[in-house]
Scaffold this motif. Structure first.
Motif, mmCIF file in Angstrom:
data_model
loop_
_atom_site.group_PDB
_atom_site.id
_atom_site.type_symbol
_atom_site.label_atom_id
_atom_site.label_comp_id
_atom_site.label_asym_id
_atom_site.label_seq_id
_atom_site.Cartn_x
_atom_site.Cartn_y
_atom_site.Cartn_z
ATOM 1 N N ALA A 101 27.951 30.997 29.647
ATOM 2 C CA ALA A 101 29.074 29.751 29.835
ATOM 3 C C ALA A 101 30.339 30.531 30.064
ATOM 4 C CB ALA A 101 28.994 29.042 28.493
ATOM 5 N N ASP A 102 31.294 30.082 30.609
ATOM 6 C CA ASP A 102 32.628 30.076 31.092
ATOM 7 C C ASP A 102 33.466 29.917 30.051
ATOM 8 O OD1 ASP A 102 35.114 31.362 31.827
ATOM 9 O OD2 ASP A 102 34.659 30.872 34.128
ATOM 10 N N LEU A 103 34.156 30.453 29.049
ATOM 11 C CA LEU A 103 34.809 30.098 28.111
ATOM 12 C C LEU A 103 36.293 30.474 28.186
ATOM 13 C CD1 LEU A 103 32.252 30.580 24.952
ATOM 14 C CD2 LEU A 103 33.018 28.367 26.217
ATOM 15 N N THR A 104 36.697 30.947 29.435
ATOM 16 C CA THR A 104 37.838 31.527 29.695
ATOM 17 C C THR A 104 38.895 30.488 29.150
ATOM 18 O OG1 THR A 104 37.188 32.375 31.707
ATOM 19 C CG2 THR A 104 39.484 32.025 31.358
ATOM 20 N N ASP A 105 39.765 30.787 28.313
ATOM 21 C CA ASP A 105 40.995 30.157 27.738
ATOM 22 C C ASP A 105 40.755 28.916 26.838
ATOM 23 O OD1 ASP A 105 42.997 31.906 28.886
ATOM 24 O OD2 ASP A 105 42.946 31.002 30.801
ATOM 25 N N GLY A 141 26.113 36.929 26.930
ATOM 26 C CA GLY A 141 26.811 36.889 28.157
ATOM 27 C C GLY A 141 27.970 36.181 28.669
ATOM 28 N N ALA A 142 28.382 35.311 27.384
ATOM 29 C CA ALA A 142 29.405 34.240 27.856
ATOM 30 C C ALA A 142 30.834 35.095 28.141
ATOM 31 C CB ALA A 142 29.640 33.244 26.590
ATOM 32 N N THR A 143 31.798 34.505 29.095
ATOM 33 C CA THR A 143 33.032 35.114 29.331
ATOM 34 C C THR A 143 33.984 34.462 28.206
ATOM 35 O OG1 THR A 143 32.215 35.118 31.738
ATOM 36 C CG2 THR A 143 34.758 35.143 31.075
ATOM 37 N N VAL A 144 34.650 35.294 27.686
ATOM 38 C CA VAL A 144 35.612 34.680 26.410
ATOM 39 C C VAL A 144 36.876 35.142 26.561
ATOM 40 C CG1 VAL A 144 33.642 34.481 24.869
ATOM 41 C CG2 VAL A 144 34.679 36.654 25.000
ATOM 42 N N ASN A 145 37.220 35.635 27.798
ATOM 43 C CA ASN A 145 38.836 36.138 27.772
ATOM 44 C C ASN A 145 39.839 34.940 27.797
ATOM 45 O OD1 ASN A 145 37.274 36.069 30.510
ATOM 46 N ND2 ASN A 145 39.458 35.693 31.114
ATOM 47 N N GLN A 160 37.753 41.701 25.197
ATOM 48 C CA GLN A 160 39.204 42.451 24.507
ATOM 49 C C GLN A 160 40.263 41.557 24.845
ATOM 50 O OE1 GLN A 160 39.155 45.212 22.915
ATOM 51 N NE2 GLN A 160 36.998 45.476 22.995
ATOM 52 N N GLU A 161 40.247 40.574 25.640
ATOM 53 C CA GLU A 161 41.218 39.690 25.934
ATOM 54 C C GLU A 161 41.158 38.423 25.242
ATOM 55 O OE1 GLU A 161 39.249 41.116 28.633
ATOM 56 O OE2 GLU A 161 40.779 42.836 28.536
ATOM 57 N N ALA A 162 40.272 38.232 24.408
ATOM 58 C CA ALA A 162 40.060 37.039 23.408
ATOM 59 C C ALA A 162 41.218 37.136 22.608
ATOM 60 C CB ALA A 162 38.611 37.030 22.730
ATOM 61 N N LYS A 163 41.537 35.789 22.082
ATOM 62 C CA LYS A 163 42.678 35.760 21.308
ATOM 63 C C LYS A 163 42.117 35.723 19.628
ATOM 64 C CE LYS A 163 45.618 32.873 24.346
ATOM 65 N NZ LYS A 163 46.178 31.591 24.814
ATOM 66 N N ASP A 164 42.815 36.171 18.687
ATOM 67 C CA ASP A 164 42.493 36.020 17.364
ATOM 68 C C ASP A 164 41.058 36.564 17.022
ATOM 69 O OD1 ASP A 164 45.094 35.171 16.502
ATOM 70 O OD2 ASP A 164 44.783 33.333 17.306
ATOM 71 N N TRP A 165 40.641 37.592 17.962
ATOM 72 C CA TRP A 165 39.209 37.694 17.540
ATOM 73 C C TRP A 165 38.870 38.433 16.180
ATOM 74 C CZ3 TRP A 165 34.889 37.142 20.009
ATOM 75 C CH2 TRP A 165 33.787 37.808 19.783
ATOM 76 N N ALA A 166 39.873 38.969 15.606
ATOM 77 C CA ALA A 166 40.053 39.576 14.300
ATOM 78 C C ALA A 166 39.795 38.429 13.093
ATOM 79 C CB ALA A 166 40.981 40.633 14.089
ATOM 80 N N GLU A 167 40.352 37.190 13.560
ATOM 81 C CA GLU A 167 40.371 36.251 12.786
ATOM 82 C C GLU A 167 39.261 35.322 12.560
ATOM 83 O OE1 GLU A 167 43.327 35.751 10.644
ATOM 84 O OE2 GLU A 167 43.958 37.424 11.818
#
Length: 266
Positions: A202-206, A221-225, A246-253
């Motif tokens: 799935a495309d989860l961009t933004d 395989g999803a896009t998460v930037n 690497q471009e996902a927001k608040d990945w560490a949260e």
């Protein structure tokens, strides 16, 4: 009976995950004629559309379950509180339609146009929405078990409205929904329920996922930037071969990140 069922449905959605899961259909007699039969024929609906002379047709609170309404032009139609369980709406145009508190259980909406449709309080469990266009729609309702494979959900507004405390927990319920290959660019799914959802490729961009529940979901395989993962529960979720991580927001949260599956098993 219908008013009582709707009041239970809305109360359950607002009460939280446990109550919504157990009581969403409480008070609704799903075997009653109002839920299983049609009070009109396809010819009747076509006559109303023709008589409306291009204006949105009014079908609110109608029993239309089981009807073949495939391919009809229902743009902007008022279908509020209507019952369309097991109806065939394949390829129909429901763009901008009012589907608030309507029933679409096991309905066929594959390839339908639902862009900008209002869906507050909708019940569409196990409906087929594969390839449908739900762009800019507001699906604050129950889609548990629905098929949305390849659907377009760009800029969808499914996040909980926390500005209104009385309705602050109203949310989109996509439990066990098939969203494989779906386009969700820019969608708001904040605080939504996505447990065991299939989001492969799935495309989860933004996409706004903040506070949502992705436990047990498959994102292989999803896009998460650009996707916002703050306070997202990923317990048991498959986060394998993600694109744009690497471009996902608040990945560490993420919540329960240590319980997510990040490598494919042999």
């Amino acid at each position: 009976m219908r008013r009582l069922a709707l009041s239970f449905m809305l109360a359950a959605l607002a009460a939280g995950p446990a109550a919504a899961e157990q009581d969403l259909l409480l008070g609704a007699d799903m075997s009653s004629p109002a839920m299983t039969r049609a009070e009109m024929s396809r010819a009747d609906v076509e006559a109303l559309i023709k008589g409306a002379d291009g204006k949105p047709v009014d079908l609110h609170d109608k029993s239309l379950s089981g009807l073949d309404l495939s391919g009809l032009n229902l743009r902007g139609a008022n279908l509020r509180t209507a019952r369309l369980n097991k109806a065939n709406l394949r390829g129909s145009d429901l763009s901008g339609a009012n589907l608030e508190q309507a029933w679409f259980i096991k309905a066929d909406l594959s390839g339908a146009k639902l862009a900008g449709a209002k869906m507050f309080g909708i019940t569409a469990r196990n409906a087929d929405l594969s390839g449908a266009d739900l762009s800019r729609s507001m699906p604050i309702g129950d889609f548990k078990g629905a098929n949305m494979a390849g659907a377009t959900l760009v800029d969808l507004k499914g996040g909980a409205d926390i500005r209104n405390q009385s309705m602050g927990l109203m949310r989109a319920v996509f439990v066990s929904v098939n969203l494989s290959g779906a386009n969700l660019k820019g969608a708001d799914l904040g605080r939504s329920r996505l447990e065991y959802a299939n989001l492969t490729d799935a495309d989860l961009t933004d996409v706004v996922l903040m506070g949502s529940d992705l436990s047990g979901a498959n994102l292989t395989g999803a896009t998460v930037n650009g996707a916002d993962f703050k306070n997202v529960d990923v317990s048991g979720a498959r986060l394998i071969d993600l694109k744009g991580q690497q471009e996902a927001k608040d990945w560490a949260e993420r919540v329960n990140a240590d319980r997510a599956v990040t490598q494919a098993s042999d």
